[in-house]
Write an enzyme that holds these catalytic residues in place. Structure first.
Site, PDB file in Angstrom:
ATOM      1  N   HIS A 474      -8.959  -0.844  -2.891  1.00  0.00           N
ATOM      2  CA  HIS A 474      -8.808   0.365  -2.892  1.00  0.00           C
ATOM      3  C   HIS A 474      -7.435   0.696  -2.844  1.00  0.00           C
ATOM      4  O   HIS A 474      -6.675   1.714  -3.534  1.00  0.00           O
ATOM      5  CB  HIS A 474      -9.714   1.142  -1.859  1.00  0.00           C
ATOM      6  CG  HIS A 474      -9.524   2.579  -1.886  1.00  0.00           C
ATOM      7  ND1 HIS A 474     -10.530   3.460  -2.295  1.00  0.00           N
ATOM      8  CD2 HIS A 474      -8.659   3.407  -1.246  1.00  0.00           C
ATOM      9  CE1 HIS A 474     -10.183   4.640  -2.150  1.00  0.00           C
ATOM     10  NE2 HIS A 474      -9.096   4.673  -1.609  1.00  0.00           N
ATOM     11  N   GLU A 475      -6.567   0.536  -1.727  1.00  0.00           N
ATOM     12  CA  GLU A 475      -5.358   0.742  -1.312  1.00  0.00           C
ATOM     13  C   GLU A 475      -4.634  -0.096  -2.406  1.00  0.00           C
ATOM     14  O   GLU A 475      -3.464   0.497  -2.769  1.00  0.00           O
ATOM     15  CB  GLU A 475      -5.030   0.252   0.037  1.00  0.00           C
ATOM     16  CG  GLU A 475      -5.627   0.779   1.126  1.00  0.00           C
ATOM     17  CD  GLU A 475      -6.078   2.285   1.186  1.00  0.00           C
ATOM     18  OE1 GLU A 475      -4.905   3.058   0.514  1.00  0.00           O
ATOM     19  OE2 GLU A 475      -6.817   2.939   1.673  1.00  0.00           O
ATOM     20  N   HIS A 478      -4.276   2.513  -5.338  1.00  0.00           N
ATOM     21  CA  HIS A 478      -3.219   3.500  -5.067  1.00  0.00           C
ATOM     22  C   HIS A 478      -2.026   2.903  -5.217  1.00  0.00           C
ATOM     23  O   HIS A 478      -1.085   3.578  -5.884  1.00  0.00           O
ATOM     24  CB  HIS A 478      -3.375   4.014  -3.508  1.00  0.00           C
ATOM     25  CG  HIS A 478      -4.332   5.042  -3.461  1.00  0.00           C
ATOM     26  ND1 HIS A 478      -4.957   5.953  -4.226  1.00  0.00           N
ATOM     27  CD2 HIS A 478      -5.525   4.921  -2.327  1.00  0.00           C
ATOM     28  CE1 HIS A 478      -5.781   6.531  -3.566  1.00  0.00           C
ATOM     29  NE2 HIS A 478      -6.190   6.050  -2.553  1.00  0.00           N
ATOM     30  N   HIS A 481      -0.797   2.610  -9.035  1.00  0.00           N
ATOM     31  CA  HIS A 481      -0.480   3.968  -9.142  1.00  0.00           C
ATOM     32  C   HIS A 481       0.907   4.307  -8.837  1.00  0.00           C
ATOM     33  O   HIS A 481       1.818   4.990  -9.630  1.00  0.00           O
ATOM     34  CB  HIS A 481      -1.433   5.142  -8.634  1.00  0.00           C
ATOM     35  CG  HIS A 481      -1.782   6.435  -9.130  1.00  0.00           C
ATOM     36  ND1 HIS A 481      -2.492   7.309  -8.963  1.00  0.00           N
ATOM     37  CD2 HIS A 481      -1.097   6.983 -10.575  1.00  0.00           C
ATOM     38  CE1 HIS A 481      -2.363   8.432  -9.675  1.00  0.00           C
ATOM     39  NE2 HIS A 481      -1.658   8.129 -10.616  1.00  0.00           N
TER      40      HIS A 481
HETATM   41 ZN    ZN Z   1      -7.835   6.432  -1.238  1.00  0.00          ZN
END
Ligand code: ZN
Length: 688
Positions: A474-475, A478, A481
């Site tokens: 998940h991290e 990010h 991105h």
């Molecule tokens: Zn998040």
């Protein structure tokens, strides 16, 4: 003489933060000088004799780094706020308290500067042809001032200030009341028999809590780490009832911690603020800067989910009831405080899975290889650890990241384990954003993931649960991105996107966690080297949809409640408790208890930033499932698909409306179909 490192070029690899040279006293000096320089720059913008243009006004307001002199204030603020979460101490905390009002005042002085707004308004009304990215920057800038009250007359400005001050005070009081009520209740057990069913960890924690209160025996509280295991494992039905009722009637009692009137007032204050600024409702105000855009779109999502999930959810509840009857006899009537207990029993019976079973297959160093390997397979990027890059703690690792053509892409910091001075949870931040400067130089980002994963011990390396592997993915999503960002303006770069869009890249990556082809690349037993057995993977996949429909309707019910409050056009005068029961009725299965109340403890929408935004949890899930379904169809490691995802979404930041970006990637708007498929939900077919 020693110089403040913030005042000069860092002279480190890739201009990374020289953590080893920064002293705490440097921060305050840099903050004050940064504020002074920014004020000076604003004065220059205002006094520019030229007609206001996009370049001489909007771009400069956005950077405030005139003369290409690096933006000191944002430079110091970034490092400061990152450290405050990842590696703080009393001195840093105290400085934060001291700086907070100074920085707020500084920001307000800019946002409420009428001469500055005059120029921005002039550009907004007379600008030349702009690119979509420039237009987005202009709209954001203009709207930011408008939302601070720039278009209002003096009386209006004063009114807005009062409303907003009252709202922030009441939010604070709401949270303090909840905290007090939480602390006020304890379940004190002295008879060991009453601990029946509880696992060792829960007993130990309760014994420790008792000790802290100088009591004998065991103490359970309404905080989730204490409450949740009790509700799941305790065989003592009456105690479960007491705990359940205490938690679900918090802040409704006739005392000074009652939150009912506070909630009413908060709902009204937000409506008044929105209406003062020209919106019909608070939800309209919020949704203007969201991918969902309109109240109608939010309700469409919530209603579609109810239609699709309700039949399955009803069946799931029936299954729990059947499980309870099987154990307790046919006369047994399932109550809300029985739900977790029997659902856990059913889950065990069906899947016989325990999170601990997977740890030996998820050794951290292998997981890191797996995650970096995935990024390489999808996007061709590579990670190279560089010990020359300064870090803020010896546990932190710093990597240089190279693009598929070999060019330098970003710096990536990883901070994996808990320690004193680090906040709980997991997050991604940046020590430097990405932008393209006046000379056309693409300044590359320095991103950081901070987590609290299981630590290694003397006997064992760090062995993660599947949940922790997902957190990492998940991290890491990010951070991709951030690392792929490729925009002109920093404020529109990377993860600077609208709220209900920001979790797409992160949740998208979580999908890989249960893909066999991915697990096979790194999930080997840390001792025997055996791969994670396929049979176990299949059981994990199946168990993930256990109670998924019920869980979905629960989230939808919170979304309905949130929207019910914040779509009000008229003053809110209803009684909170009956209003709540009615607002979410369509998503509730079974009876509602007359005295319980969620609203008074629903911090997300009353005290937090989720007012008129709770739907975004489900919105993001729909998006990530929909995006991943494209990969499922074209191949989960398909590099062309990955390149399209990178070009259309990951590199674009907030430069265009998220729906436009998404449609560029997929060719159409997202639907809930992929999420239904992932959850194993079959749509009820209506007549042909
Ligand atoms: Zn998040």
């Amino acid at each position: 003489m020693r110089k403040n490192p913030f005042f000069e070029p860092y002279q480190t690899p890739h201009d990374t933060v020289p953590f080893d040279r920064i002293k705490i006293s440097d921060f305050e000096e840099a903050f004050m000088e940064g504020i002074r320089r920014e004020d000076e720059e604003i004065e220059k913008i205002i006094n520019d004799p030229e007609e206001p243009t996009f370049e001489n006004t909007i771009v400069r307001v956005d950077n405030e780094n005139g003369d290409n002199y690096y933006d000191l204030l944002s430079r110091v603020s970034t490092v400061f706020s990152c450290l405050l979460s990842a590696e703080t101490c009393d001195e840093l905390d105290q400085l934060a308290q001291k700086m907070s009002p100074i920085l707020t005042k500084h920001a307000n002085d800019i946002q409420l500067n009428p001469r500055l707004f005059e120029r921005i308004k002039h550009v907004y009304e007379h600008h030349r042809e702009l690119t979509p990215e420039e237009k987005m920057l202009l709209d954001n800038c203009y709207d930011g001032f408008v939302r601070s009250g720039a278009l209002l007359d003096e009386a209006g400005k004063e009114k807005l200030r009062q409303l907003s001050e009252e709202a922030s005070l009441l939010s604070l009081q709401f949270s303090q009341n909840l905290l007090k009520e939480n602390k006020a209740f304890t379940l004190h057990i002295t008879d060991e028999k009453q601990l029946d069913g509880l696992p060792e960890t829960a007993r130990e924690a309760a014994a420790l809590a008792a000790k802290e209160q100088e009591k004998t025996g065991w103490v359970f509280t309404l905080d989730t780490p204490s409450y949740s295991p009790f509700m799941t494992y305790s065989t003592q039905r009456e105690l479960r009832r007491q705990l359940y009722m205490a938690r679900n009637t918090e802040c409704t009692h006739d005392n000074s911690e009652n939150n009912i009137d506070i909630c009413k007032r908060l709902v009204n204050l937000r409506r008044e603020m929105a209406q003062l600024l020209g919106y019909e409702t608070f939800a309209d105000y919020v949704l203007k800067h969201r991918m969902a855009s309109t109240i109608g779109n939010v309700y469409k999502l919530l209603n579609d989910l109810i239609d699709a999930y309700r039949p399955t959810a009803e069946q799931e509840v029936k299954d729990i009831e059947a499980m309870a009857k099987k154990q307790e006899g046919d006369e047994f009537k399932l109550e809300p405080w029985d739900f977790s207990f029997y659902s856990h029993k059913l889950q065990l019976e069906r899947f016989n899975l325990d999170a601990e079973m997977l740890r030996p297959y998820f050794e951290l160093s292998k997981v890191i290889d797996g995650v970096f390997g995935l990024a390489h397979r999808l996007y061709g990027i590579t990670f190279k650890e560089n010990p020359e890059i300064p870090v803020y703690h010896p546990d932190v690792k710093a990597y240089e990241v190279y693009d598929k053509d070999g060019s330098y892409l970003a710096v990536f910091y990883a901070d994996f384990h808990p320690r004193k001075g680090k906040q709980g949870g997991a997050w991604m931040t940046e020590y430097q954003g990405q932008w393209i400067d006046e000379k056309g130089v693409n300044v590359r980002p320095h991103v950081s993931v901070v987590m609290n994963l299981t630590k290694p011990t003397e006997e064992k390396p760090a062995l993660l649960t599947l949940g922790e592997v997902e957190t990492f993915l998940h991290e890491f999503g990010h951070s991709l991105h951030g690392m792929f960002a490729n925009t002109r303006f920093e404020s529109l770069s990377g993860t600077n996107v609208w709220w209900d869009f920001v979790e797409l890249p992160s949740q998208f990556m979580e999908n890989f966690a249960i893909e066999k082809e991915f697990l096979r690349t790194f999930a080997f037993h840390y001792k025997t080297g055996e791969p994670l057995p396929d049979e176990l993977i299949e059981r994990i996949v199946k168990s993930r949809n256990f109670m998924a429909a019920y869980g979905c309707l629960r989230q939808v019910s919170f979304g309905l409640l949130d929207m019910a409050y914040y779509t009000k056009k008229e003053p809110f005068t209803d009684d909170i408790i009956p209003f709540e029961k009615k607002a979410w009725e369509r998503a509730i299965i079974g009876k509602q208890l007359p005295d319980t109340c969620m609203t008074v403890q629903f911090s997300h929408i009353m005290a937090g930033g989720y007012a008129a935004g709770y739907y975004s949890y489900k919105w993001a899930e729909v998006l990530d499932a929909d995006a991943f379904s494209v990969f499922k169809k074209e191949g989960i490691f398909n590099q062309a698909t990955a390149q399209r995802f990178r070009d259309c979404i990951l590199s674009k930041g907030g430069t265009e409306h998220p729906m436009t970006l998404y449609k560029n990637f997929k060719g159409s708007e997202p639907t809930i179909d992929a999420l239904l498929e992932r959850n194993g939900i079959k749509r009820q077919t209506t007549e042909a």
